[in-house]
Design a protein around this motif. Structure first.
Motif, PDB file in Angstrom:
ATOM      1  N   UNK A  12       0.829  -1.202   0.000  1.00 57.86           N
ATOM      2  CA  UNK A  12       0.000   0.000   0.000  1.00 57.86           C
ATOM      3  C   UNK A  12       0.862   1.248   0.000  1.00 57.86           C
ATOM      4  N   UNK A  13       1.920   1.251   0.838  1.00 57.74           N
ATOM      5  CA  UNK A  13       2.817   2.404   0.890  1.00 57.74           C
ATOM      6  C   UNK A  13       3.529   2.599  -0.440  1.00 57.74           C
ATOM      7  N   UNK A  14       3.938   1.497  -1.070  1.00 56.69           N
ATOM      8  CA  UNK A  14       4.598   1.594  -2.371  1.00 56.69           C
ATOM      9  C   UNK A  14       3.664   2.214  -3.395  1.00 56.69           C
ATOM     10  N   UNK A  15       2.390   1.784  -3.376  1.00 57.17           N
ATOM     11  CA  UNK A  15       1.430   2.347  -4.319  1.00 57.17           C
ATOM     12  C   UNK A  15       1.205   3.828  -4.040  1.00 57.17           C
ATOM     13  N   UNK A  16       1.145   4.161  -2.753  1.00 59.84           N
ATOM     14  CA  UNK A  16       0.881   5.552  -2.392  1.00 59.84           C
ATOM     15  C   UNK A  16       2.016   6.461  -2.813  1.00 59.84           C
ATOM     16  N   UNK A  17       3.259   6.034  -2.545  1.00 58.31           N
ATOM     17  CA  UNK A  17       4.397   6.883  -2.893  1.00 58.31           C
ATOM     18  C   UNK A  17       4.757   6.755  -4.359  1.00 58.31           C
ATOM     19  N   UNK A  79      12.060   3.311   1.863  1.00 58.74           N
ATOM     20  CA  UNK A  79      13.020   4.181   2.539  1.00 58.74           C
ATOM     21  C   UNK A  79      12.718   5.664   2.311  1.00 58.74           C
ATOM     22  N   UNK A  80      11.845   5.968   1.354  1.00 59.82           N
ATOM     23  CA  UNK A  80      11.593   7.359   0.992  1.00 59.82           C
ATOM     24  C   UNK A  80      10.614   8.058   1.928  1.00 59.82           C
ATOM     25  N   UNK A  81       9.914   7.304   2.807  1.00 63.32           N
ATOM     26  CA  UNK A  81       8.942   7.905   3.712  1.00 63.32           C
ATOM     27  C   UNK A  81       9.127   7.354   5.120  1.00 63.32           C
ATOM     28  N   UNK A  86       9.435   2.471   8.658  1.00 60.55           N
ATOM     29  CA  UNK A  86       8.921   1.678   9.771  1.00 60.55           C
ATOM     30  C   UNK A  86       8.526   0.277   9.308  1.00 60.55           C
ATOM     31  N   UNK A  87       7.900   0.206   8.145  1.00 58.53           N
ATOM     32  CA  UNK A  87       7.532  -1.097   7.589  1.00 58.53           C
ATOM     33  C   UNK A  87       8.768  -1.932   7.308  1.00 58.53           C
ATOM     34  N   UNK A  88       9.778  -1.301   6.698  1.00 63.73           N
ATOM     35  CA  UNK A  88      10.981  -2.057   6.360  1.00 63.73           C
ATOM     36  C   UNK A  88      11.690  -2.549   7.622  1.00 63.73           C
ATOM     37  N   UNK A  89      11.663  -1.748   8.691  1.00 64.43           N
ATOM     38  CA  UNK A  89      12.265  -2.169   9.959  1.00 64.43           C
ATOM     39  C   UNK A  89      11.535  -3.385  10.523  1.00 64.43           C
ATOM     40  N   UNK A  90      10.202  -3.400  10.416  1.00 63.03           N
ATOM     41  CA  UNK A  90       9.432  -4.546  10.895  1.00 63.03           C
ATOM     42  C   UNK A  90       9.779  -5.801  10.109  1.00 63.03           C
TER      43      UNK A  90
END
Length: 283
Positions: A12-17, A79-81, A86-90
């Protein structure tokens, strides 16, 4: 297994950004999408050379193109947001926990970047722009004119993905390349920085046998050609300086990491100069 909700949130974040936020920029659309496998031989240990295969993607039209790894772009989009980081850290925390519990390092390895390379070609400017790694933490970008590749077209023919392809050769930045291009596909592009032939390059290999690009799929598309997600993280550098910095990192990476973090990860292996980058003229 990594939590499914984490993966879905990442998508979802990838689609948003990557999509909705960038529509306002009126990104150009590709006419063609080509999947390539990049085969690279390298020296992993004293046991001899190893080979890895990195899936890459070319999005192209008659005016511009972008060659990149979809996996790299996905990680860069996170990494851009702040939310993406936070998602990548999880995802990493889950992978490390799994490794500690089972001894299986595959998920941690999957977290790592396989390549940092992005290649943009602008046919109006006859110019290639390359974003890539330049050291331990350094990222660099440079421009290069198309005229640096001079092809000689031969008579040999072979079939790649059902297309009749013609052979062409070029000496380019320290290596001799043999390419197979399809005149039936009138886009003068190809994998990596290779371009300038009267047809799409579907296969290319350098004479040392260490680097090879092979197309494994091609289709029409209207997919957007997005700009870089993390452009500000790249410093303007010279191509030769970038390659020298990357060579120093490859030969002395563990020592550099120890100096930077204080962690002792072991000793660097002896340099293997015979296994080198796509370009070797930095020596």
């Amino acid at each position: 297994m990594i939590n499914r909700s984490i993966i879905l949130l990442g998508v979802v974040l990838f689609m948003a950004t990557g999509c909705f936020a960038r529509k306002k920029q009126d990104c150009p659309r590709a006419d063609i999408k080509v999947g390539y496998n990049y085969h690279e031989k390298f020296m992993r240990s004293a046991d001899g050379p190893d080979e890895r295969v990195v899936p890459m993607l070319l999005l192209a039209n008659s005016r511009q193109s972008k060659f990149f790894s979809r996996d790299t772009e996905y990680k860069d989009s996170l990494e851009a947001t702040p939310g993406g980081r936070a998602v990548r850290k999880k995802i990493l925390d889950e992978a490390v926990r799994h490794a500690l519990e089972t001894g299986d390092q595959s998920r941690v390895s999957g977290y790592a970047y396989k390549t940092y390379t992005y290649v943009y070609k602008d046919y109006a400017k006859a110019q290639t722009t390359v974003y890539d790694q330049a050291g331990l933490m350094e990222r660099g970008v440079y421009d290069e004119p198309f005229s640096e590749i001079e092809w000689m077209i031969g008579d040999s023919i072979k079939t790649v993905l059902g297309y009749e392809c013609t052979i062409a050769t070029a000496d380019y930045h320290g290596r001799k390349w043999t390419a197979w291009f399809a005149p039936e596909i009138p886009i003068q592009d190809g994998p990596w920085k290779l371009q300038g032939l009267p047809g799409l390059i579907l296969e290319a290999a350098e004479s040392g046998g260490q680097h090879r690009f092979v197309a494994d799929g091609i289709e029409q598309t209207s997919q957007p050609i997005y700009p870089m997600f993390r452009r500000k993280g790249y410093d303007r550098m010279g191509r030769i300086d970038m390659l020298k910095g990357l060579r120093n990192y490859r030969d002395n990476g563990l020592s550099m990491a120890k100096a930077s973090t204080g962690l002792d990860l072991g000793s660097d292996a002896p340099p293997q100069p015979e296994y080198d980058f796509l370009e070797t003229d930095y020596r």
